[in-house]
Design a protein around this motif. Structure first.
Motif, PDB file in Angstrom:
ATOM      1  N   THR A   1       0.841  -1.193   0.000  1.00 46.60           N
ATOM      2  CA  THR A   1       0.000   0.000   0.000  1.00 46.60           C
ATOM      3  C   THR A   1       0.880   1.249   0.000  1.00 46.60           C
ATOM      4  O   THR A   1       2.093   1.167   0.128  1.00 46.60           O
ATOM      5  N   ILE A   2       0.224   2.390  -0.110  1.00 44.93           N
ATOM      6  CA  ILE A   2       0.964   3.647  -0.075  1.00 44.93           C
ATOM      7  C   ILE A   2       1.585   3.852   1.302  1.00 44.93           C
ATOM      8  O   ILE A   2       2.620   4.501   1.442  1.00 44.93           O
ATOM      9  N   PHE A   3       0.981   3.243   2.306  1.00 40.55           N
ATOM     10  CA  PHE A   3       1.530   3.317   3.654  1.00 40.55           C
ATOM     11  C   PHE A   3       2.909   2.644   3.706  1.00 40.55           C
ATOM     12  O   PHE A   3       3.891   3.220   4.189  1.00 40.55           O
ATOM     13  N   THR A   4       2.963   1.430   3.149  1.00 38.63           N
ATOM     14  CA  THR A   4       4.244   0.722   3.090  1.00 38.63           C
ATOM     15  C   THR A   4       5.241   1.493   2.231  1.00 38.63           C
ATOM     16  O   THR A   4       6.415   1.634   2.595  1.00 38.63           O
ATOM     17  N   ALA A   5       4.762   1.995   1.085  1.00 36.47           N
ATOM     18  CA  ALA A   5       5.649   2.759   0.205  1.00 36.47           C
ATOM     19  C   ALA A   5       6.212   3.959   0.953  1.00 36.47           C
ATOM     20  O   ALA A   5       7.397   4.280   0.820  1.00 36.47           O
ATOM     21  N   GLY A   6       5.350   4.611   1.753  1.00 42.28           N
ATOM     22  CA  GLY A   6       5.812   5.764   2.531  1.00 42.28           C
ATOM     23  C   GLY A   6       6.902   5.373   3.513  1.00 42.28           C
ATOM     24  O   GLY A   6       7.885   6.100   3.691  1.00 42.28           O
ATOM     25  N   ILE A   7       6.746   4.194   4.135  1.00 44.09           N
ATOM     26  CA  ILE A   7       7.774   3.752   5.079  1.00 44.09           C
ATOM     27  C   ILE A   7       9.095   3.498   4.346  1.00 44.09           C
ATOM     28  O   ILE A   7      10.165   3.899   4.788  1.00 44.09           O
ATOM     29  N   VAL A   8       8.982   2.821   3.173  1.00 46.20           N
ATOM     30  CA  VAL A   8      10.214   2.558   2.409  1.00 46.20           C
ATOM     31  C   VAL A   8      10.873   3.880   2.017  1.00 46.20           C
ATOM     32  O   VAL A   8      12.086   4.059   2.158  1.00 46.20           O
ATOM     33  N   LEU A   9      10.065   4.822   1.533  1.00 45.85           N
ATOM     34  CA  LEU A   9      10.613   6.136   1.168  1.00 45.85           C
ATOM     35  C   LEU A   9      11.267   6.797   2.379  1.00 45.85           C
ATOM     36  O   LEU A   9      12.327   7.401   2.267  1.00 45.85           O
ATOM     37  N   ALA A  10      10.609   6.674   3.533  1.00 50.87           N
ATOM     38  CA  ALA A  10      11.160   7.301   4.743  1.00 50.87           C
ATOM     39  C   ALA A  10      12.537   6.732   5.039  1.00 50.87           C
ATOM     40  O   ALA A  10      13.472   7.468   5.349  1.00 50.87           O
ATOM     41  N   ILE A  11      12.656   5.401   4.922  1.00 51.97           N
ATOM     42  CA  ILE A  11      13.959   4.782   5.188  1.00 51.97           C
ATOM     43  C   ILE A  11      14.984   5.280   4.173  1.00 51.97           C
ATOM     44  O   ILE A  11      16.153   5.472   4.494  1.00 51.97           O
ATOM     45  N   MET A  12      14.522   5.532   2.932  1.00 52.99           N
ATOM     46  CA  MET A  12      15.468   5.965   1.905  1.00 52.99           C
ATOM     47  C   MET A  12      15.930   7.407   2.096  1.00 52.99           C
ATOM     48  O   MET A  12      17.072   7.739   1.774  1.00 52.99           O
ATOM     49  N   ILE A  13      15.042   8.284   2.570  1.00 52.99           N
ATOM     50  CA  ILE A  13      15.465   9.685   2.697  1.00 52.99           C
ATOM     51  C   ILE A  13      16.106   9.957   4.048  1.00 52.99           C
ATOM     52  O   ILE A  13      16.753  10.976   4.241  1.00 52.99           O
ATOM     53  N   LEU A  14      15.923   9.025   4.975  1.00 50.34           N
ATOM     54  CA  LEU A  14      16.497   9.224   6.309  1.00 50.34           C
ATOM     55  C   LEU A  14      18.001   9.522   6.281  1.00 50.34           C
ATOM     56  O   LEU A  14      18.443  10.470   6.927  1.00 50.34           O
ATOM     57  N   PRO A  15      18.789   8.744   5.517  1.00 55.13           N
ATOM     58  CA  PRO A  15      20.234   9.023   5.533  1.00 55.13           C
ATOM     59  C   PRO A  15      20.589  10.412   5.013  1.00 55.13           C
ATOM     60  O   PRO A  15      21.530  11.025   5.536  1.00 55.13           O
ATOM     61  N   ILE A  16      19.850  10.905   4.016  1.00 52.71           N
ATOM     62  CA  ILE A  16      20.178  12.235   3.479  1.00 52.71           C
ATOM     63  C   ILE A  16      19.972  13.286   4.551  1.00 52.71           C
ATOM     64  O   ILE A  16      20.848  14.117   4.822  1.00 52.71           O
ATOM     65  N   ILE A  17      18.781  13.250   5.161  1.00 55.04           N
ATOM     66  CA  ILE A  17      18.478  14.256   6.177  1.00 55.04           C
ATOM     67  C   ILE A  17      19.460  14.119   7.334  1.00 55.04           C
ATOM     68  O   ILE A  17      19.992  15.102   7.847  1.00 55.04           O
ATOM     69  N   THR A  18      19.732  12.870   7.723  1.00 52.70           N
ATOM     70  CA  THR A  18      20.670  12.656   8.827  1.00 52.70           C
ATOM     71  C   THR A  18      22.044  13.212   8.495  1.00 52.70           C
ATOM     72  O   THR A  18      22.637  13.940   9.295  1.00 52.70           O
ATOM     73  N   ALA A  19      22.536  12.884   7.295  1.00 52.16           N
ATOM     74  CA  ALA A  19      23.909  13.263   6.961  1.00 52.16           C
ATOM     75  C   ALA A  19      24.075  14.780   6.999  1.00 52.16           C
ATOM     76  O   ALA A  19      25.028  15.298   7.582  1.00 52.16           O
ATOM     77  N   ILE A  20      23.125  15.513   6.392  1.00 55.87           N
ATOM     78  CA  ILE A  20      23.285  16.963   6.336  1.00 55.87           C
ATOM     79  C   ILE A  20      23.113  17.573   7.716  1.00 55.87           C
ATOM     80  O   ILE A  20      23.909  18.413   8.141  1.00 55.87           O
TER      81      ILE A  20
END
Lengths: 360, 315, 259
Positions: free
Chosen positions: B166-185
């Motif tokens: 579902t879009i809920f799962t997709a959102g979680i996957v996306l969250a995991i993917m963007i987490l490192p970018i936000i964290t790194a900066i």
């Protein structure tokens, strides 16, 4: 003119010691809450996840609550935030470990000599391999690197050494920022539009993928190179100028060698970043089952696209097996891809260490 | 009319430059101009190929009838997935960034930073595969739980998907993917907070969290905003993870956990591309152009926020 | 207020590295004590251990005792946060919070503890502290402006105002004038003179004339040899130190033969 009323009460003694929680308080709270959460979890038959979730919530309430009672409000807030930050870290590690573990456990059994050295040509059902996709990935990424590394490095040299403060320099800086934000699929569509306009609507080839990947790679190379060049102390340049060395020789003999380690690290990381890109290759390099060594002719499979198609068109499961053969191939290819990316990342670190300016 | 007597000053002659110098600076400038040309090319070629996509025969836009009604639900889906990802990722990302820069013992901070960087290195197609095959299955109970307890919220109106894709799962996957970018900066800007500012806060008797609020956050505010915006830009443009996780249909719904989920612009291009007719191809490229404009606007806004903050700080 | 500080057998470590060894001294209340010595001899480290600021650096720890007002600073029940409230600190470079106005900078410490400060109360604290720091006249018309807009010397006095706004017992100053021009320096030195009627002041300085001008007692720190830990060579009234020091190395340092 120090006003007397500023002077605090002489008799007032300092209160340095306050009731404090013992050092092991967080550990104790953690053990207790995990145990406390275990009771309802067992009675109601929850899964481990539910049990740990409840334990976490209890812990986040219990430790600050205890601190509030003993140490006061400020300390409670401090402890709450510390606990939250630690749990953020703990929770975020889960998906990474899970993902790596899944890919390794699912992919390891697939990998064999056959898997690495056979293409998918004439394969129906199980068997076959990723040879054609590996070759495609290496060629396309290699071509992208050949295009982007010189452009990226020279553009960075321009920005740092020549274009500082000029209108053009500001524009390029801005556009590199814009480029960083280009969605990868848009890069693919751009390459497709370009080649379709030039060579007709049916054009699909590896070079298109390389162009699309360069669009994604150039800003990364520019950024990291720029950063490294800026780290080179201005004294060093001035020392060279003072010896009468022309600017271009100063840059090529003094500035670039000083920054070399960092630049190579940045370039390696940029390669690692684009080697796993799927969307642009899906669009412009296409998919084939045979090995293609020619970047300029015919479709060319790459590892990420191979994974995607193995997943979306997995074939038909043989009787008695739950998963169609494509899924296993997808996991195997995913493992190979992750290994390549991780090796590149490690390599970047090692290179950075080796080339780091020696001290003493 | 008096004649000016002063000798008109000659423009200062350019100092002679060696051939090597001219060549080298020429090449560097050319590389810079290539970047200019490349971006101009992106705009031009996407426009040339995309504009015909605005006015294709109605059947091309099936199941809708014109371009706007075709792209509308896709944009909605894109924003929904990206916002969902952002809501999930930002608290964790900032928490981890603080963990690395200020909270973790030094021995833990370095490996943690490395692990988060590794997370950033995982290719999106692998995230997609994992999300669709592994994570989705495990999230089914969560979908059911959300439906059972929170179905009065429009987000969890259900009925819950049995595949978890579902879009809920997709959102979680996306969250995991963007987490490192936000964290790194944000980790970088947190770590750059001047030591003196932090010590000033501590010397006034601030607890660690108060020090973070007094010295670190004000200093890092614009960096945090730009980190979040960059994460948003990445989430908006991410293709494969969404395309592989979602079983999409062109609808507009707030329901995050049902079988029918809105597609995103990028995932729609990826999944309809293979069977596209030339006419449909134009339409897809046009949606790509819309996506580009959209991410551009987000990145631009991020830069504006950062610039405004810098101006205010240097006043 | 104005407590005395007793230091006994103090060793300060960074990890395994022993930075300062075996310090014994008594810092008198309502007086100015200066620490002098060559670079790297541990005088700043010593100062920072007096309000537990040195433990901000990972791995830093101390052995030995520091007693303030009959309480041991390093007792397990002592909260370092409370210590730093009672023992304020002024740093080498002026460091007003860049995002805060002058007004908010002065109140930064007070706002941590009090939930709500009434407007009149906070106005009062700001005025008192700025007056005590000899800065009121210069900034009273622009309290809402950012603290970073002031000159270096003004910024440093703002930092002093911020430190005394929380009414500490002791004020530690880590080379407070090293980043300032001579005129600002003399303003700060005058201020130190005024403040010592109310506070116990400990100041680290590189400048021996400054130590001679402002302090009542002086401690001279030195390294036994390169790579060895720093230690306290001599602790005496400033007058004696500068006229008739007990140790040869003190005289050598003061007369400018090394350091």
């Amino acid at each position: 003119m120090t006003s007397a009323n500023l002077a605090p009460d002489l008799a007032a003694s300092m209160r340095l010691s306050r009731p404090r929680l013992p050092r092991w308080a967080p550990v104790l709270a953690l053990v207790l809450t995990v145990a406390a959460a275990g009771l309802p979890a067992m009675l109601l038959g929850w899964s481990v996840v539910g049990w740990l979730a409840l334990a976490l919530v209890l812990f986040l309430a219990a430790l600050p609550g205890w601190a509030w009672a003993v140490e006061g409000g400020r300390s409670a807030v401090d402890r709450l935030m510390t606990a939250l930050i630690w749990s953020a870290f703990g929770i975020a590690v889960i998906p990474l470990v899970w993902l790596i573990w899944t890919v390794v456990s699912q992919g390891a059994s697939v990998i064999s000599v056959e898997f690495l050295t056979y293409s998918m040509r004439n394969i129906v059902g199980s068997g076959g391999g990723i040879y054609h996709a590996l070759i495609g990935t290496l060629l396309v990424t290699g071509a992208a690197a050949v295009i982007s590394i010189p452009i990226g490095i020279f553009a960075a040299i321009y920005l740092v050494e020549y274009g500082k403060g000029t209108q053009l320099g500001r524009w390029i800086t801005f556009l590199v920022d814009v480029m960083t934000g280009i969605p990868s699929i848009v890069a693919g569509l751009f390459a497709l539009s370009l080649f379709v306009l030039l060579f007709g609507p049916q054009f699909r080839a590896g070079i298109g993928g390389a162009v699309a990947l360069s669009l994604l790679m150039i800003p990364i190379v520019v950024r990291s190179t720029e950063e490294m060049l800026r780290l080179v102390p201005a004294d060093l340049r001035e020392a060279s100028y003072a010896l009468g060395v022309p600017k271009w020789r100063t840059i090529s003999k003094v500035v670039l060698p000083t920054a070399l380690g960092g630049i190579i690290t940045g370039v390696t990381l940029a390669i690692a970043r684009v080697i796993g890109e799927t969307a642009p290759l899906l669009v412009v390099a296409g998919k084939t089952d045979s090995t293609n060594f020619n970047l300029f002719n015919e479709r060319m499979s790459t590892l990420p696209v191979y994974i995607y198609y193995s997943f979306t068109q997995p074939g038909i499961a043989p009787p008695g097996v739950s998963d169609p053969p494509g899924i296993a191939r997808a996991w195997g290819a995913a493992l190979v891809l992750i290994v390549i990316v991780m090796v590149l990342n490690l390599l970047a670190r090692v290179i950075g260490k080796i080339f780091a300016p020696k001290k003493g | 009319m008096s004649v000016t007597t002063s000798v008109p000053e000659k423009a200062p002659a350019k100092p002679p430059r060696s051939l090597g110098d001219r060549l080298f600076s020429g090449v560097a400038r050319a590389a810079g101009l290539t970047i200019l040309a490349a971006l101009a090319g992106v705009f031009i070629f996407l426009t040339i190929e995309g504009v015909p996509g605005l006015s294709q025969p109605t059947s091309t836009y099936a199941p809708n009838h014109d371009f706007l009604s075709y792209v509308g639900p896709l944009i909605y889906g894109t924003i929904l997935a990206a916002v969902l990802a952002l809501i999930l990722a930002v608290p964790f990302a900032l928490g981890i960034a603080l963990f690395i820069s200020h909270y973790a013992p030094r021995r833990l901070a370095v490996p943690v930073a490395y692990v988060i960087d590794l997370l950033a290195a995982v290719p999106s197609v692998v995230f997609g595969l994992w999300g669709a095959r592994s994570l989705a299955t495990y999230l089914v109970p969560l979908h059911e739980w959300l439906y059972a307890h929170l179905s009065w919220l429009p987000f969890f109106a259900g009925p819950p998907s049995v595949t978890g894709r579902t879009i809920f799962t997709a959102g979680i996957v996306l969250a995991i993917m963007i987490l490192p970018i936000i964290t790194a900066i944000s980790r970088e800007v947190f770590a750059q907070t001047p030591r003196l500012d932090q010590e000033a806060a501590l010397a006034l008797g601030a607890t660690r969290w108060e020090m973070v609020r007094m010295a670190v956050f004000p200093y890092a505010r614009s960096g945090m905003v730009s980190a979040i915006m960059l994460g948003l830009g990445r989430a908006l443009g991410e293709t494969m993870a969404v395309a592989m996780v979602l079983s999409a249909s062109p609808i507009v719904t707030l329901n995050l956990i049902s079988n029918t989920n809105p597609a995103t612009v990028a995932s729609n291009i990826a999944s309809s591309f293979a069977e596209a007719t030339p006419a449909k191809l134009h339409v897809l490229i046009a949606t790509g152009l819309v996506l580009f404009a959209f991410t551009f606007a987000v990145n631009f806004a991020a830069r504006w926020v950062v610039g405004r903050n810098d101006r205010r700080m240097s006043r | 207020m104005a407590k005395s500080i007793d230091v006994s057998d103090l060793n300060i470590y960074y990890g395994d590295f022993l930075a300062v060894e075996g310090v014994n001294m008594t810092i008198k209340a309502r007086s100015v004590t200066a620490f002098i010595g060559p670079s790297g001899c541990g005088k700043s480290t010593m100062l920072r251990s007096l309000n537990r600021m040195h433990e901000v650096i990972p791995g830093a720890r101390v052995e030995g005792k520091i007693m303030v007002d009959g309480q041991s600073l390093y007792d397990a029940s002592v909260d370092p946060v409370a210590v730093r409230r009672e023992i304020g600190m002024v740093f080498q470079r002026p460091n007003p919070f860049p995002t805060m106005s002058i007004y908010d900078n002065v109140l930064a410490g007070n706002r941590l503890n009090a939930k709500r400060l009434k407007k009149s109360e906070s106005d009062d604290i700001v005025e008192r502290s700025l007056k005590a720091a000899n800065l009121w006249a210069e900034v009273k018309d622009r309290l809402g402006k950012p603290g970073m807009g002031l000159s270096g010397g003004q910024q440093q006095r703002l930092c002093i105002a911020r430190a005394i706004a929380v009414e500490p017992q002791v004020l530690l100053m880590d080379e407070p004038c090293s980043a300032l021009d001579p005129i600002s320096t003399s303003a700060i030195e005058d201020l130190i003179h005024e403040l010592k009627t109310d506070y116990t002041i400990v100041i680290v300085t590189h400048n021996m004339q400054q130590a001679a001008r402002v302090s009542d007692d002086t401690g001279f720190f030195n390294l036994k040899a390169t790579g060895e830990p720093g230690h306290l060579v001599e602790f005496n009234p400033t007058k004696k130190m500068f006229t008739n020091p007990d140790h040869e190395s003190t005289e050598a340092y003061i007369s400018g033969r090394f350091g």
